[in-house]
Structure formats: C-alpha cells, structure tokens
Design a protein around this motif. Structure first.
Motif, PDB file in Angstrom:
ATOM      1  N   ARG A 134      -1.488  -2.062   9.760  1.00 43.34           N
ATOM      2  CA  ARG A 134      -1.245  -0.702   9.261  1.00 43.34           C
ATOM      3  C   ARG A 134      -0.682   0.244  10.331  1.00 43.34           C
ATOM      4  NH1 ARG A 134      -6.470  -1.411   6.331  1.00 43.34           N
ATOM      5  NH2 ARG A 134      -5.926  -1.922   4.165  1.00 43.34           N
ATOM      6  N   GLU A 184       0.817  -1.207   0.000  1.00 43.95           N
ATOM      7  CA  GLU A 184       0.000   0.000   0.000  1.00 43.95           C
ATOM      8  C   GLU A 184       0.852   1.259   0.000  1.00 43.95           C
ATOM      9  OE1 GLU A 184      -3.883  -1.803   2.414  1.00 43.95           O
ATOM     10  OE2 GLU A 184      -2.506  -0.415   3.416  1.00 43.95           O
ATOM     11  N   ARG A 185       2.086   1.142   0.442  1.00 46.48           N
ATOM     12  CA  ARG A 185       3.034   2.259   0.416  1.00 46.48           C
ATOM     13  C   ARG A 185       3.917   2.219  -0.840  1.00 46.48           C
ATOM     14  NH1 ARG A 185       0.342   4.483   3.626  1.00 46.48           N
ATOM     15  NH2 ARG A 185       0.913   5.199   5.725  1.00 46.48           N
TER      16      ARG A 185
END
Length: 222
Positions: free
Chosen positions: A198, A140-141
């Motif tokens: 997360r 996601e990063r």
C-alpha cells in the motif's frame, strides 16, 4: 489479403497455435493496412511470440499475448516513423519484472489521463504474472490491472516515448537522446503482502498525478 505463412522455426507449434497466430496476423494486417505489409507484421508477431515463449508457463495464451504485444510495437513504430500524429504524449513505465511497480504506475496513469495520453510498460527481466498483492492494492483504489501482463521493452517502444520512467532497472534501462527520463526510487513489491504494498502504491499515485500535471494533461478522473 496475402495469406500469412508461419516461419520455419514455428512449425513445431500445435495446429491450434498455428491457427491462432494466423488469425492474429490477419487481425494486425487489417489494422495496419497501408502502413505495414505482411512481412513486417509477421516479423513483429513472431518475434513477440518468441519473447513470450521463453518466459510464459501458459502456452495456450501465447498467440494472444504475441498479438497484443505486436500491436503495441507496431503502434510505437508508426509513431517513431511519423505515421501516427495524434499529439498525445506517450509515457513508458519500466521496472525489472514489469509485474508490480510499472504495472501500478500504468494503471494509475491510464485511470487519471484516460484517452488524453498513451501509456505503456515493460521490464528488463519480465516475470510470469502480475504481482497478486499489487493487483489487490490497486483494486482498493478501484483500478483493475488484471488485464495487463509482464512484457519486455523493445527499441521502437522506447523511441516512441516522450517520457520514460524507470523504477529499479538500473543500467539495463535503455537511454535514447531527446527523451525525457525520470528515475523513481521505490521499493520492489515482489514478495510483499498487501499491507506492505500500500505505501508503494500511494507513493506511485502521488508521482503519477504530478507527472500528469507536468505534462499538462487534464485529469480524466479524480
């Protein structure tokens, strides 16, 4: 170049594995020509193989993992012995399984520091594979950590580090005089889903950015 001969204890390997290990030894021999001879390279390669053989469930990949780990260990030894002086700071991230926290920290550090520093990771009780939720959270990063693998630490790797960051390995973490140590208190992502990982990931990102600033490394990426 001298032919590499498998030690006696490895003669029960399949022909493919023996060939792969000989190929790995040849690769390392060419890479470290002038620094280390066949005996040292064999010793590091086969001890690395033994370490992975005790934890890996994918035997066909063992020679490749052994070669990668032996290369890192030989690079570390070269730094310890003063053969490699590039001036780059070396940071080692340690946790219990080397499958979650330390791998995410390594991913962030490599992403932000680029080739201006060296980063390694290890575990006191290495797992079998990288935590899937950690992989997804890092993706996601925009950071891919699927190419990493759980591995133990060794004395030469720890001695080569300028900074050792520990995360949950407790008394098992090695301590050597003259090395800077930091202990990061973070939850273990093992068994957690992506939603729960997360916050750990975000905490690690902040800590890694701070460490890079402290080391005076210009961020390669924002």
């Amino acid at each position: 170049m001298t032919d590499f001969v498998l030690p006696y204890e490895h003669r029960d390997l399949s022909i493919d594995q023996q060939v792969a290990l000989r190929t790995a030894a040849g690769n390392l021999g060419r890479e470290f020509t002038g620094l280390y001879g066949p005996e040292t390279i064999e010793r590091f390669l086969h001890s690395s193989y033994d370490q992975f053989a005790s934890i890996s469930c994918v035997p066909n990949f063992l020679p490749l993992l052994a070669e990668r780990f032996a290369r890192q260990r030989l690079q570390a030894l070269a730094r310890v012995e003063g053969h490699h002086r590039d001036g780059k700071p070396v940071v080692l991230f340690l946790c219990t399984h080397n499958a979650g926290r330390s791998q995410m920290a390594l991913g962030f550090f490599a992403h932000f520091a680029g080739d201006q520093a060296v980063a390694w990771s290890g575990g006191s009780e290495p797992g079998h594979e990288i935590n899937a939720a950690a992989i997804a959270a890092m993706a996601e990063r925009g950071i891919d950590i699927t190419g990493e693998y759980p591995k133990p630490w060794t004395d030469e790797v720890v001695r080569a580090a300028d900074v050792v960051v520990t995360m949950g390995c407790g008394d098992a973490c090695p301590v050597f005089p003259g090395t800077r140590y930091e202990n990061w208190e973070l939850d273990d992502p093992a068994g957690l889903d992506v939603d729960a990982v997360r916050p750990i990931r975000d905490d690690l990102e902040r800590r890694v950015r701070t460490l890079i600033d402290q080391l005076g490394i210009p961020a390669a990426k924002g």
